[in-house]
Design an enzyme around this catalytic site. Structure first.
Site, PDB file in Angstrom:
ATOM      1  N   CYS A 200      16.287 -12.316  25.726  1.00 39.70           N
ATOM      2  CA  CYS A 200      15.431 -13.078  24.822  1.00 39.70           C
ATOM      3  C   CYS A 200      14.137 -13.499  25.520  1.00 39.70           C
ATOM      4  O   CYS A 200      14.038 -13.466  26.747  1.00 39.70           O
ATOM      5  CB  CYS A 200      16.165 -14.321  24.319  1.00 39.70           C
ATOM      6  SG  CYS A 200      17.454 -13.951  23.096  1.00 39.70           S
TER       7      CYS A 200
ATOM      8  N   HIS B  32      12.936 -18.041  21.464  1.00 36.88           N
ATOM      9  CA  HIS B  32      13.618 -19.314  21.212  1.00 36.88           C
ATOM     10  C   HIS B  32      13.362 -20.272  22.367  1.00 36.88           C
ATOM     11  O   HIS B  32      13.018 -19.867  23.487  1.00 36.88           O
ATOM     12  CB  HIS B  32      15.123 -19.128  20.987  1.00 36.88           C
ATOM     13  CG  HIS B  32      15.906 -18.703  22.189  1.00 36.88           C
ATOM     14  ND1 HIS B  32      16.363 -19.587  23.140  1.00 36.88           N
ATOM     15  CD2 HIS B  32      16.332 -17.473  22.597  1.00 36.88           C
ATOM     16  CE1 HIS B  32      17.036 -18.927  24.077  1.00 36.88           C
ATOM     17  NE2 HIS B  32      17.026 -17.638  23.774  1.00 36.88           N
TER      18      HIS B  32
END
Length: 237
Positions: free
Chosen positions: A207, A192
């Site tokens: 992440c 992301h």
């Protein structure tokens, strides 16, 4: 005063006349006359063998014997000059080798063959180099691009994965932050975009953080069921 003034006037005129005369005779005026000083000599090529001599020879397509030669030095010096590495004297040191490694990564991030090439489209994540790219078989389709992965205690998990859920404007209820172009591949871990820098320490909470443009391209090129492969180890974890 009159004599001094005439001298100041006559000297440049005499110089111009000398230049015309030399040109007529097919000669060239001395460089000191043309530019007012001696020419800058090219940096001397070193005869020393650097600690990354073999690596530099292989990268530059030279015979790999680990010994400096005039031809080796000239090839290394040309590379250093084109990459603005100083001193550009043809010594195969760590700065030069690091620049060559960057070139290798841009040319073929999977040169070591650590990301599978038999999965069709796959997003590869190299934790050690903190880069990611998308490939089809052996062909790189996008990247490599810089990423920021999990910090110590929140490491991005390694191994084969698959994208299983996507949200173009996801909001993290755990960390209270936006996660644009989120593509989840392992529990709460996802590709992301982030608002800050992907180079800022210490890292994410697991992440794979990306620049907005890169995350947007990943969104357009990947989908549910596509393969992801994570390998290596982030420095400091």
């Amino acid at each position: 005063m009159g004599t001094l003034s005439r001298n100041k006037t006559v000297r440049p005129v005499a110089a111009r006349r000398l230049g015309v005369l030399l040109g007529t005779l097919g000669l060239t005026a001395p460089l000191t006359l043309a530019i007012g000083g001696p020419a800058q000599a090219a940096p001397t090529c070193t005869t020393r063998t650097g600690p990354y001599q073999k690596e530099a020879e292989k990268f530059l397509g030279r015979p790999v014997d680990g010994q400096q030669s005039p031809a080796d030095c000239k090839a290394i010096q040309d590379f250093q000059t084109s990459h603005r590495i100083t001193p550009n004297i043809g010594f195969a040191g760590p700065v030069t080798w690091a620049a060559m490694q960057d070139e290798i990564t841009r040319r073929d991030p999977n040169a070591a063959g650590k990301c599978p090439v038999n999965k069709g489209r796959i997003a590869c994540v190299d934790l050690t180099r903190q880069i990611s790219w998308i490939q089809d078989g052996r062909t790189v389709r996008f990247g490599p691009v810089p990423v920021r992965t999990g910090r110590a205690g929140y490491e991005t998990r390694t191994g084969p994965k698959k994208i299983y859920w996507r949200a173009i404007d996801h909001w993290s209820t755990i960390y209270k932050v936006r996660m644009p172009y989120a593509q989840f591949f392992d529990g709460g871990q996802a590709f992301h975009a982030i608002d800050g820098s992907v180079w800022s320490p210490p890292g994410s909470h697991g992440c794979v953080n990306m620049r907005t443009g890169d995350a947007r391209t990943y969104w357009s090129m990947l989908g549910n069921g596509d393969n992801v492969f994570v390998y290596g180890r982030k420095p400091g974890t």
